[in-house]
Design a protein around this motif. Sequence first.
Motif, mmCIF file in Angstrom:
data_model
loop_
_atom_site.group_PDB
_atom_site.id
_atom_site.type_symbol
_atom_site.label_atom_id
_atom_site.label_comp_id
_atom_site.label_asym_id
_atom_site.label_seq_id
_atom_site.Cartn_x
_atom_site.Cartn_y
_atom_site.Cartn_z
ATOM 1 N N THR A 1 -3.997 5.382 3.340
ATOM 2 C CA THR A 1 -2.581 5.000 3.430
ATOM 3 C C THR A 1 -1.705 6.209 3.704
ATOM 4 O O THR A 1 -0.815 6.167 4.567
ATOM 5 C CB THR A 1 -2.130 4.316 2.123
ATOM 6 O OG1 THR A 1 -2.950 3.174 1.879
ATOM 7 C CG2 THR A 1 -0.677 3.877 2.224
ATOM 8 N N GLY A 2 -1.946 7.299 2.972
ATOM 9 C CA GLY A 2 -1.154 8.505 3.185
ATOM 10 C C GLY A 2 -1.306 9.063 4.584
ATOM 11 O O GLY A 2 -0.329 9.482 5.213
ATOM 12 N N THR B 1 1.549 9.247 -6.047
ATOM 13 C CA THR B 1 1.934 10.624 -5.717
ATOM 14 C C THR B 1 2.979 11.158 -6.683
ATOM 15 O O THR B 1 2.873 12.295 -7.168
ATOM 16 C CB THR B 1 2.465 10.694 -4.273
ATOM 17 O OG1 THR B 1 1.462 10.243 -3.367
ATOM 18 C CG2 THR B 1 2.849 12.118 -3.911
ATOM 19 N N PHE C 1 1.062 4.092 -2.829
ATOM 20 C CA PHE C 1 0.825 5.484 -2.444
ATOM 21 C C PHE C 1 1.913 6.398 -3.009
ATOM 22 O O PHE C 1 1.613 7.442 -3.615
ATOM 23 C CB PHE C 1 0.789 5.621 -0.927
ATOM 24 C CG PHE C 1 0.759 7.045 -0.444
ATOM 25 C CD1 PHE C 1 -0.427 7.770 -0.469
ATOM 26 C CD2 PHE C 1 1.908 7.668 0.010
ATOM 27 C CE1 PHE C 1 -0.461 9.095 -0.049
ATOM 28 C CE2 PHE C 1 1.886 8.992 0.439
ATOM 29 C CZ PHE C 1 0.697 9.702 0.399
ATOM 30 N N TYR D 1 -5.981 5.183 -1.083
ATOM 31 C CA TYR D 1 -4.833 6.091 -1.224
ATOM 32 C C TYR D 1 -4.800 7.093 -0.081
ATOM 33 O O TYR D 1 -3.752 7.313 0.548
ATOM 34 C CB TYR D 1 -4.915 6.813 -2.566
ATOM 35 C CG TYR D 1 -3.901 7.913 -2.742
ATOM 36 C CD1 TYR D 1 -2.618 7.636 -3.215
ATOM 37 C CD2 TYR D 1 -4.221 9.236 -2.428
ATOM 38 C CE1 TYR D 1 -1.684 8.646 -3.377
ATOM 39 C CE2 TYR D 1 -3.290 10.250 -2.591
ATOM 40 C CZ TYR D 1 -2.025 9.954 -3.062
ATOM 41 O OH TYR D 1 -1.105 10.964 -3.205
ATOM 42 N N GLN E 1 0.831 -1.205 0.000
ATOM 43 C CA GLN E 1 0.000 0.000 0.000
ATOM 44 C C GLN E 1 0.864 1.253 0.000
ATOM 45 O O GLN E 1 0.578 2.225 -0.719
ATOM 46 C CB GLN E 1 -0.928 -0.002 1.212
ATOM 47 C CG GLN E 1 -2.036 -1.040 1.143
ATOM 48 C CD GLN E 1 -2.856 -1.082 2.407
ATOM 49 O OE1 GLN E 1 -2.319 -1.153 3.514
ATOM 50 N NE2 GLN E 1 -4.175 -1.037 2.266
#
Length: 229
Positions: free
Chosen positions: A157-158, A91, A87, A154, A83
């Motif tokens: 996870t961030g 990005t 991510f 996303y 993950q």
Amino acid sequence: MHGTFEPPPREGLSTGAKIAIGCGALLLVFVLAAGLIVAYFQKMIQEETGGARAHEQAQATLEQLAADYPFERPADGVEQAAQAETFFAVTEEVWSEAEPWIDDVNRALQNVDRRDSGAIRNTLDGARAMARLMRIRLLLADALAAHDVSGDEYAWTGARLLEAREELLYEATGQIIPEANVELARADRAELGEFSEPASFVGKEWILAMAGTVAEMPDFWEILRRSEN
């Protein structure tokens, strides 16, 4: 002998009337300026991103990704290395497209933030800057689709990576951070540092912020689309 006739002196406008006229003029200027800014903003949205319809298509992509790749947040809050890898890949793809014009955006926003922010020119530049920032949402939808991941996963996870980075930096933040998340943040410490650069108004954190606004955006684009017609 009759005296020479002189007309009575004209009475000047009362102070209240002068104030009323002045306020009315200012209001008219404000209305015209507001209308100009709204029209300019719509024009910039069209030029910079393709208009409301482009964002409606991006919204459809994001919603389809959510349906095709449903994400259930783990009860223990532990994220996986895969993950984190996805991510950062998403990005970087978005940032590589946005970075060439981010400096211009930041300069415009800094001018708006200064004391002379009331100047129409700065306001219009700010409108162009915001239109450019909205392009990030289109780029994000494409990048998420390329990696078969939903915006929710996303964004989750961030957020977990950044809170784990906070734990690394300051310790005892009051949150219970899974050790696995802390280890991932430690491995990616340099990359995570790019999400909080104090010298700029807009950085990579804006990409993460856009992922978190997926649910709130459709009504805005519907309103904008109607105004374009």
